[in-house]
Enzyme design. Structure first.
Site, mmCIF file in Angstrom:
data_model
loop_
_atom_site.group_PDB
_atom_site.id
_atom_site.type_symbol
_atom_site.label_atom_id
_atom_site.label_comp_id
_atom_site.label_asym_id
_atom_site.label_seq_id
_atom_site.Cartn_x
_atom_site.Cartn_y
_atom_site.Cartn_z
ATOM 1 N N HIS A 17 16.217 -7.706 -1.705
ATOM 2 C CA HIS A 17 15.930 -6.973 -2.946
ATOM 3 C C HIS A 17 17.226 -6.629 -3.673
ATOM 4 O O HIS A 17 17.334 -6.805 -4.891
ATOM 5 C CB HIS A 17 15.196 -5.663 -2.646
ATOM 6 N N LYS A 41 -2.647 1.350 -0.272
ATOM 7 C CA LYS A 41 -1.739 1.089 0.841
ATOM 8 C C LYS A 41 -1.108 2.383 1.330
ATOM 9 O O LYS A 41 -0.662 3.203 0.540
ATOM 10 C CB LYS A 41 -0.602 0.161 0.387
ATOM 11 N N ARG A 90 11.045 -16.300 -2.230
ATOM 12 C CA ARG A 90 11.620 -16.767 -0.966
ATOM 13 C C ARG A 90 11.120 -18.151 -0.590
ATOM 14 O O ARG A 90 11.828 -18.930 0.018
ATOM 15 C CB ARG A 90 11.263 -15.808 0.174
ATOM 16 N N SER A 128 10.311 -6.695 3.777
ATOM 17 C CA SER A 128 10.239 -5.288 4.186
ATOM 18 C C SER A 128 9.421 -5.134 5.453
ATOM 19 O O SER A 128 9.766 -4.336 6.335
ATOM 20 C CB SER A 128 9.629 -4.438 3.065
#
Length: 164
Positions: A17, A41, A90, A128
């Site tokens: 990040h 979440k 990614r 993460s």
């Protein structure tokens, strides 16, 4: 003035990040790191903690700020007079998801542009969730997250493991 928004959960912020933030800061006049409040979440870190950790890491980058938001990204962008969404990629699987999100954002706000930035090779495996898992098993997270927050992440992981 071109303002870009880099949205995400950042739970926690990783070196991947941070790499995208630094590279975006070289391109845009102002970059807002936008921490999404997702009521569906339960985060590892709460929103205030995430904002604090990001501020701790970006404090020397003059044209970058951090804010939390809830609701639609395009509404947040309109409030901030931002024109660009920055997304890090990614892998091909990231592109497929982000491409769909870009099309939806274009539908909601035709003026918004999305800039996709490829991750650096050294961060291509990093997420993460992987950092959280390594930390919860007391593994070494050096080079995974910025040095300034290693202690914070490990402390939270120990607390989290005691709750479980």
């Amino acid at each position: 003035m071109k303002t870009a928004v880099y949205p995400g959960s950042f739970d926690p912020i990783t070196n991947g990040h941070l790499d995208i933030i630094k590279r975006s800061a070289k391109i845009f006049d102002h970059v807002i790191v936008a921490v999404l409040v997702n009521p569906d979440k339960k985060g590892f870190f709460n929103i205030e903690e995430r904002v604090f950790l990001i501020e701790k890491v970006i404090n020397r980058i003059e044209n970058v700020s951090v804010e939390s938001f809830s609701g639609l990204l395009t509404d947040f962008m309109k409030k901030k007079n931002a024109q660009v969404i920055v997304k890090g990629l990614r892998a091909v699987s990231d592109f497929e998801y982000e491409f769909q999100m870009d099309l939806m954002n274009k539908k909601l706000c035709p003026k918004a542009e999305t800039v996709f930035m490829m991750t650096s090779a050294k961060n291509s495996f990093l997420s993460s969730s992987a950092v959280r898992q390594v930390a919860m098993f007391n593994g070494c997270i050096k080079d995974l997250v910025p040095d300034q927050i290693i202690t914070d992440v490990m402390k939270k992981a120990r607390k989290y493991c005691k709750k479980s």
